[in-house]
Every structure is written in structure tokens, then in C-alpha cells.
Write a protein that holds these residues in place. Structure first.
Motif, PDB file in Angstrom:
ATOM      1  N   LEU A 242       0.839  -1.193   0.000  1.00  0.00           N
ATOM      2  CA  LEU A 242       0.000   0.000   0.000  1.00  0.00           C
ATOM      3  C   LEU A 242       0.873   1.242   0.000  1.00  0.00           C
ATOM      4  O   LEU A 242       1.872   1.311   0.735  1.00  0.00           O
ATOM      5  CB  LEU A 242      -0.904   0.030   1.241  1.00  0.00           C
ATOM      6  CG  LEU A 242      -2.126  -0.893   1.277  1.00  0.00           C
ATOM      7  CD1 LEU A 242      -2.902  -0.656   2.562  1.00  0.00           C
ATOM      8  CD2 LEU A 242      -3.027  -0.671   0.079  1.00  0.00           C
ATOM      9  N   SER A 243       0.504   2.206  -0.809  1.00  0.00           N
ATOM     10  CA  SER A 243       1.226   3.475  -0.855  1.00  0.00           C
ATOM     11  C   SER A 243       0.215   4.580  -1.133  1.00  0.00           C
ATOM     12  O   SER A 243      -0.543   4.492  -2.105  1.00  0.00           O
ATOM     13  CB  SER A 243       2.296   3.452  -1.948  1.00  0.00           C
ATOM     14  OG  SER A 243       2.980   4.682  -2.022  1.00  0.00           O
ATOM     15  N   ASP A 244       0.180   5.570  -0.256  1.00  0.00           N
ATOM     16  CA  ASP A 244      -0.771   6.682  -0.400  1.00  0.00           C
ATOM     17  C   ASP A 244      -2.204   6.192  -0.550  1.00  0.00           C
ATOM     18  O   ASP A 244      -2.988   6.725  -1.344  1.00  0.00           O
ATOM     19  CB  ASP A 244      -0.391   7.566  -1.588  1.00  0.00           C
ATOM     20  CG  ASP A 244       0.929   8.284  -1.373  1.00  0.00           C
ATOM     21  OD1 ASP A 244       1.225   8.637  -0.221  1.00  0.00           O
ATOM     22  OD2 ASP A 244       1.657   8.475  -2.363  1.00  0.00           O
ATOM     23  N   GLY A 251       1.292  -9.525  -5.125  1.00  0.00           N
ATOM     24  CA  GLY A 251       1.740 -10.783  -5.708  1.00  0.00           C
ATOM     25  C   GLY A 251       2.700 -11.500  -4.787  1.00  0.00           C
ATOM     26  O   GLY A 251       2.854 -11.138  -3.609  1.00  0.00           O
ATOM     27  N   PRO A 252       3.362 -12.538  -5.287  1.00  0.00           N
ATOM     28  CA  PRO A 252       4.341 -13.270  -4.488  1.00  0.00           C
ATOM     29  C   PRO A 252       5.461 -12.350  -4.017  1.00  0.00           C
ATOM     30  O   PRO A 252       5.801 -11.378  -4.703  1.00  0.00           O
ATOM     31  CB  PRO A 252       4.872 -14.333  -5.461  1.00  0.00           C
ATOM     32  CG  PRO A 252       3.810 -14.469  -6.499  1.00  0.00           C
ATOM     33  CD  PRO A 252       3.202 -13.117  -6.640  1.00  0.00           C
ATOM     34  N   PRO A 253       6.043 -12.623  -2.844  1.00  0.00           N
ATOM     35  CA  PRO A 253       7.070 -11.731  -2.298  1.00  0.00           C
ATOM     36  C   PRO A 253       8.209 -11.442  -3.262  1.00  0.00           C
ATOM     37  O   PRO A 253       8.657 -10.299  -3.379  1.00  0.00           O
ATOM     38  CB  PRO A 253       7.564 -12.492  -1.056  1.00  0.00           C
ATOM     39  CG  PRO A 253       6.405 -13.322  -0.640  1.00  0.00           C
ATOM     40  CD  PRO A 253       5.726 -13.725  -1.909  1.00  0.00           C
ATOM     41  N   GLU A 254       8.694 -12.462  -3.978  1.00  0.00           N
ATOM     42  CA  GLU A 254       9.846 -12.267  -4.843  1.00  0.00           C
ATOM     43  C   GLU A 254       9.520 -11.388  -6.051  1.00  0.00           C
ATOM     44  O   GLU A 254      10.417 -10.815  -6.662  1.00  0.00           O
ATOM     45  CB  GLU A 254      10.422 -13.606  -5.318  1.00  0.00           C
ATOM     46  CG  GLU A 254       9.454 -14.481  -6.069  1.00  0.00           C
ATOM     47  CD  GLU A 254       8.712 -15.442  -5.186  1.00  0.00           C
ATOM     48  OE1 GLU A 254       8.283 -16.501  -5.702  1.00  0.00           O
ATOM     49  OE2 GLU A 254       8.540 -15.159  -3.983  1.00  0.00           O
ATOM     50  N   GLU A 255       8.244 -11.252  -6.377  1.00  0.00           N
ATOM     51  CA  GLU A 255       7.853 -10.391  -7.483  1.00  0.00           C
ATOM     52  C   GLU A 255       7.512  -8.979  -7.018  1.00  0.00           C
ATOM     53  O   GLU A 255       7.634  -8.015  -7.783  1.00  0.00           O
ATOM     54  CB  GLU A 255       6.642 -10.986  -8.208  1.00  0.00           C
ATOM     55  CG  GLU A 255       6.924 -12.313  -8.898  1.00  0.00           C
ATOM     56  CD  GLU A 255       5.698 -12.880  -9.594  1.00  0.00           C
ATOM     57  OE1 GLU A 255       4.669 -12.157  -9.672  1.00  0.00           O
ATOM     58  OE2 GLU A 255       5.750 -14.045 -10.038  1.00  0.00           O
ATOM     59  N   VAL A 256       7.103  -8.846  -5.772  1.00  0.00           N
ATOM     60  CA  VAL A 256       6.604  -7.576  -5.264  1.00  0.00           C
ATOM     61  C   VAL A 256       7.687  -6.771  -4.547  1.00  0.00           C
ATOM     62  O   VAL A 256       7.763  -5.548  -4.690  1.00  0.00           O
ATOM     63  CB  VAL A 256       5.402  -7.826  -4.323  1.00  0.00           C
ATOM     64  CG1 VAL A 256       5.040  -6.567  -3.561  1.00  0.00           C
ATOM     65  CG2 VAL A 256       4.209  -8.320  -5.128  1.00  0.00           C
ATOM     66  N   LEU A 257       8.515  -7.449  -3.766  1.00  0.00           N
ATOM     67  CA  LEU A 257       9.547  -6.743  -2.997  1.00  0.00           C
ATOM     68  C   LEU A 257      10.774  -6.542  -3.874  1.00  0.00           C
ATOM     69  O   LEU A 257      11.730  -7.304  -3.857  1.00  0.00           O
ATOM     70  CB  LEU A 257       9.901  -7.542  -1.733  1.00  0.00           C
ATOM     71  CG  LEU A 257       8.777  -7.644  -0.701  1.00  0.00           C
ATOM     72  CD1 LEU A 257       9.229  -8.467   0.491  1.00  0.00           C
ATOM     73  CD2 LEU A 257       8.304  -6.265  -0.259  1.00  0.00           C
ATOM     74  N   THR A 258      10.737  -5.484  -4.651  1.00  0.00           N
ATOM     75  CA  THR A 258      11.832  -5.146  -5.545  1.00  0.00           C
ATOM     76  C   THR A 258      12.406  -3.795  -5.136  1.00  0.00           C
ATOM     77  O   THR A 258      11.788  -3.032  -4.381  1.00  0.00           O
ATOM     78  CB  THR A 258      11.354  -5.062  -7.001  1.00  0.00           C
ATOM     79  OG1 THR A 258      10.408  -3.969  -7.114  1.00  0.00           O
ATOM     80  CG2 THR A 258      10.666  -6.359  -7.428  1.00  0.00           C
ATOM     81  N   GLY A 260      12.647  -1.258  -6.974  1.00  0.00           N
ATOM     82  CA  GLY A 260      11.784  -0.222  -7.507  1.00  0.00           C
ATOM     83  C   GLY A 260      10.545   0.014  -6.656  1.00  0.00           C
ATOM     84  O   GLY A 260      10.177   1.160  -6.377  1.00  0.00           O
ATOM     85  N   SER A 261       9.880  -1.069  -6.227  1.00  0.00           N
ATOM     86  CA  SER A 261       8.660  -0.903  -5.432  1.00  0.00           C
ATOM     87  C   SER A 261       8.974  -0.319  -4.063  1.00  0.00           C
ATOM     88  O   SER A 261       8.196   0.485  -3.522  1.00  0.00           O
ATOM     89  CB  SER A 261       7.931  -2.237  -5.286  1.00  0.00           C
ATOM     90  OG  SER A 261       8.683  -3.158  -4.509  1.00  0.00           O
ATOM     91  N   ILE A 262      10.110  -0.707  -3.499  1.00  0.00           N
ATOM     92  CA  ILE A 262      10.492  -0.166  -2.188  1.00  0.00           C
ATOM     93  C   ILE A 262      10.840   1.314  -2.312  1.00  0.00           C
ATOM     94  O   ILE A 262      10.490   2.131  -1.454  1.00  0.00           O
ATOM     95  CB  ILE A 262      11.650  -0.976  -1.594  1.00  0.00           C
ATOM     96  CG1 ILE A 262      11.142  -2.385  -1.244  1.00  0.00           C
ATOM     97  CG2 ILE A 262      12.236  -0.290  -0.365  1.00  0.00           C
ATOM     98  CD1 ILE A 262      12.233  -3.378  -0.952  1.00  0.00           C
ATOM     99  N   ARG A 263      11.505   1.664  -3.389  1.00  0.00           N
ATOM    100  CA  ARG A 263      11.811   3.074  -3.625  1.00  0.00           C
ATOM    101  C   ARG A 263      10.518   3.883  -3.760  1.00  0.00           C
ATOM    102  O   ARG A 263      10.379   4.965  -3.184  1.00  0.00           O
ATOM    103  CB  ARG A 263      12.663   3.220  -4.884  1.00  0.00           C
ATOM    104  CG  ARG A 263      12.745   4.619  -5.455  1.00  0.00           C
ATOM    105  CD  ARG A 263      13.445   5.586  -4.515  1.00  0.00           C
ATOM    106  NE  ARG A 263      14.875   5.511  -4.640  1.00  0.00           N
ATOM    107  CZ  ARG A 263      15.730   6.246  -3.929  1.00  0.00           C
ATOM    108  NH1 ARG A 263      15.260   7.110  -3.044  1.00  0.00           N
ATOM    109  NH2 ARG A 263      17.021   6.133  -4.081  1.00  0.00           N
ATOM    110  N   GLU A 264       9.559   3.356  -4.523  1.00  0.00           N
ATOM    111  CA  GLU A 264       8.330   4.100  -4.770  1.00  0.00           C
ATOM    112  C   GLU A 264       7.446   4.171  -3.533  1.00  0.00           C
ATOM    113  O   GLU A 264       6.864   5.219  -3.240  1.00  0.00           O
ATOM    114  CB  GLU A 264       7.561   3.461  -5.931  1.00  0.00           C
ATOM    115  CG  GLU A 264       6.359   4.267  -6.385  1.00  0.00           C
ATOM    116  CD  GLU A 264       5.744   3.745  -7.667  1.00  0.00           C
ATOM    117  OE1 GLU A 264       4.662   4.238  -8.033  1.00  0.00           O
ATOM    118  OE2 GLU A 264       6.345   2.844  -8.302  1.00  0.00           O
TER     119      GLU A 264
END
Length: 432
Positions: A242-244, A251-258, A260-264
Motif C-alpha cells: 500500500l502506498s498513499d 503478488g508473491p514476495p519475490e515479485e513484489v519486494l523489488t 523499484g517498489s520499495i523506492r516508490e
């Protein structure tokens, strides 16, 4: 069970603690126990959640992650019917929450809040007994079924030893386990957990998520807001970021925790690697780059865990790193891929061929500094010799000329080499 004992990850997790295999096929057939569709909530005139879609099926643990203020707690409150929705629907057990009496919602979903210290000095056992309230009429007392549910819940959460103690007299971590016991005693098909490991030491945090995993293996659906990304990756079948107030990724952790997603989502730099023990993604937060700090292109010649450590440190310092030549299954090769480096790889045991050597030499020539980790074999020695000694930093390598340092000093030494270079270093690298 956690995902540490060889169970498959999110694409078919086998929570084998109960002997039940909840595969992807099983979950895709089962109807969602917890759901949100276009869920939008405003608090105090401010939109906190916007168009959230989410499903949790039996035998599934879904993690909610995101920065403070992203809307995680608000979403959990909306799903249990504690908030009015501006738009969309929340559902439990296949029915919209808005159409169910509060007692019926409580029979379908139990909640574990971050902290709910009772105002009165109830005993621990009395607090756990409160979980049975939805199953009793207003004036009826506890029966044998209630007593058995309470006893099992206290045993599974290891709070039976505190049964007669006032809940206000136990520690914050112990109180969190009491709240989990109350939810278990409620005997619902679904669980909503808001930071269930908050205030717990490492041992009890792991035990708590192990217990949640066991409950999921027995067929419960669980949605948990978790602030520890490593624990979320280790235990959750899927993760929702969740962001804003909106779903950024799911999705699966290995696809979601990247990176890029952590930066965003978190506005943070991070290295995302594979945990050597659990096989789950491991997130290492990195400091922001210091303004004016020199960044450069650095080529690393080396293999194994030490070269992997050097790669990670250089990338964390903001340098654009490359690697080569290394075997494809090597630890340094894995780290290079995970930190966004440019590796030159060859098959394991194949040796350094001419094409690989030339590709690595090209990267070395274009680098501001070359770090050599360990004594290089012939093929990699030729790569290192592509650049003059003034641009070499040597870690445990005595057969070449250059600046010899320990791996703990490699970042500082590379910075000195870059600063002393005749040409300006290549800047503009962004990591994470």
C-alpha cells in the motif's frame, strides 16, 4: 510452518505443519474469505484509501506492507466493519460487511489490534474468554466448548502461564500474545492482524508468525499488516504493497519486494537479495547518497562470498558496479544481479573463454576503478591488467600492483582512486 524448511513459495505454498497441502489450485477454487473491491475510505475529510481491491482465500496468509500512513490499519478496520465506506465493498465469508450484524461479522473474522490495553484489570484468562462472546447469547455463561477453545488458545500462544495475572501487569509483548489468544478463541475462519509482531522480541515474533502459518495450514485465511519486510517475505504467500492509500503492487514476495517498489512506496534505497537460509527475499535498507559524494563506475574482478560482499558495499555507496568474469551460479554473480550490476558470466566450471574475457575487459576499461578480490586466475588476471595500477584496488591480492586494502576499506579507497583520476568520474548512478 514458515517457508524455511524447503516448502514451495507463494506459487503453491505447502504449509506442511498440518499435513494439508494448500496449493495454488486449491486456493483458486476456494471462494475468498476476506475481500475488498474498489474500497475507498475518508477520515476527517481526507481520503485515506482509494479503490483498494484485495482477496484472501482459505489457506492463505497475505501480508500488508507500506509506510506509516499508507492506510494499512484503516483497511483492516474497514474489513471488519468498523468504518463507513465512501465507495466500494468490504466482504467476509462471501457477504458484504455492510449487510451483516456486528455479531455475525465477529463469528467470521477475528482481529488482533496493534495495542488494546483494557481499562480494567481483567485477568489474562478473562480477556481470552472475551473471544467467545460472539458465540454466546447475551445472558448465557461459558460452556464446555467455550472452555476448551479458551484453553487451546492460551496453550497455542504460550500465555497459559499468565492466566490469573491481570492483563495490565504483563509486558507489551506478552499482551500482544494475549490479544492473539483472544482472536484464536473466537474460532473464526478469518484473521485480521495489525502488526502482530509489534513489541515482540525476535524469538516470539518468529513463534507468532509460525503459529499464524499453522492456522493458515489448517484452512484459515489471514491478512496481516507487517512492518518487517523480511518477515513478511518469509511467511506470506502474497504481499500487498500500500502506498498513499492505493495498492502499488500485489503478488508473491519475490515479485513484489523489488528495489523499484520499495523506492516508490517507502522513498528509500534498498538492496534486495535472496536470504541464504530461507530462500525468501531479504531487504536491506541503504542510506541516501550524500550530496557531493563521488560516484563512479567500478568493475569487480573476483568470485565467492567475499567478492559478493565487496559488490554490495560498493553498490550501497552509490557506485555503478559490474562484475566479471564469474561462474553463473557463484555468490558474487547472484549479488551482482540483485543489486542491478552488469555481470559477465560463464557456465560453472567452464573457465574464462575469449568472449567473456573481452567483455569483462571492456567493462574494466570503461570503469573509473577496478577492484580485484583474491588472487585472479589467468583469464581474470588479464581483465585486471587491462587498467593501470593507479586504477586498481586490491583486496587480498598480492600478485598485482595497486592499492592493497581490506574489504572493509574498499569503499573509501575507491573514492580516493576516483578523486585522483585524471578524468571526471562517471556520475548520475541511481541505486534502488
Amino acid at each position: 510452518m514458515s517457508r524455511t524448511d524447503g516448502e514451495v513459495g507463494p506459487s503453491g505454498t505447502d504449509h506442511s505443519g498440518s499435513g494439508t497441502d494448500h496449493s495454488d489450485a486449491d486456493r483458486s477454487v476456494a471462494s475468498p474469505v476476506i475481500g475488498a473491491e474498489g474500497l475507498t475510505v475518508s477520515l476527517g475529510g481526507v481520503e485515506v484509501l482509494s479503490g483498494v481491491d484485495l482477496e484472501v482465500r482459505p489457506g492463505e496468509l497475505v501480508g500488508l506492507v507500506g509506510p506509516n500512513g499508507a492506510g494499512k490499519t484503516t483497511l483492516l478496520r474497514a474489513l471488519r466493519g468498523s468504518l463507513d465506506l465512501d465507495a466500494g465493498t468490504a466482504s467476509v465469508g462471501g457477504d458484504t460487511v455492510a449487510g451483516l450484524p456486528a455479531k455475525e461479522i465477529a463469528r467470521r473474522v477475528a482481529s488482533v489490534p496493534q495495542d488494546a490495553t483494557p481499562s480494567f484489570e481483567f485477568t489474562v484468562e478473562q480477556v481470552v474468554e472475551m473471544g467467545r462472546t460472539p458465540h454466546r447469547s447475551r445472558f448465557s455463561g461459558p460452556d464446555a466448548t467455550d472452555a476448551a477453545a479458551v484453553e487451546e488458545a492460551m496453550d497455542r500462544t504460550a500465555v497459559a502461564q499468565f492466566a490469573d495475572r491481570p492483563v495490565t501487569a504483563v509486558s507489551g509483548g506478552e499482551r500482544q500474545r494475549v490479544l492473539l489468544a483472544r482472536a484464536l478463541a473466537q474460532s473464526t475462519p478469518a484473521l485480521l492482524l495489525d502488526e502482530p509482531t509489534a513489541g515482540l522480541d525476535v524469538n516470539h515474533a518468529v513463534r507468532t508468525l509460525e503459529l499464524v502459518s499453522e492456522l493458515v495450514a489448517e484452512g484459515k485465511a489471514a491478512l496481516a499488516a507487517i512492518h518487517d519486510l523480511d518477515l513478511a517475505a518469509r511467511y506470506c504467500d502474497r504481499i500487498v504493497v500500500l502506498s498513499d492509500g492505493a495498492v502499488l503492487a500485489a503478488g508473491p514476495p519475490e515479485e513484489v519486494l523489488t528495489r523499484g517498489s520499495i523506492r516508490e512506496a517507502f522513498d528509500a534505497r534498498a538492496a534486495v537479495t535472496e536470504d541464504a537460509t530461507t530462500g525468501a527475499p531479504r531487504v536491506t535498507p541503504l542510506p541516501d547518497l550524500r550530496e557531493g559524494a563521488p560516484t563512479a563506475r567500478v568493475h569487480v574482478v573476483g568470485t565467492g562470498t567475499r567478492a559478493a560482499t565487496v559488490l554490495g558495499r560498493l553498490a550501497a555507496a552509490g557506485h555503478a558496479v559490474s562484475l566479471g568474469v564469474a561462474p553463473s551460479g557463484d555468490a558474487a554473480a547472484a549479488t551482482a544481479r540483485e543489486v542491478g550490476a552488469e555481470p559477465v558470466l560463464v557456465p560453472a566450471f567452464a573457465g574464462v573463454n575469449d568472449d567473456a574475457r573481452e567483455a569483462a575487459a571492456e567493462r574494466a576499461e570503461g570503469a573509473d576503478a577496478v577492484v580485484v578480490v583474491g588472487e585472479p586466475a589467468a583469464g581474470n588476471r588479464a581483465v585486471a591488467e587491462t587498467v593501470p595500477p593507479a586504477r586498481r584496488v586490491l583486496v587480498d591480492c598480492g600478485s598485482l600492483d595497486g592499492a592493497a586494502v581490506g574489504d572493509g576499506d574498499v569503499v573509501e579507497t575507491v573514492g580516493e582512486v576516483v578523486a585522483d583520476a585524471d578524468e571526471n568520474p562517471v556520475g548520475g548512478f541511481r541505486f534502488g
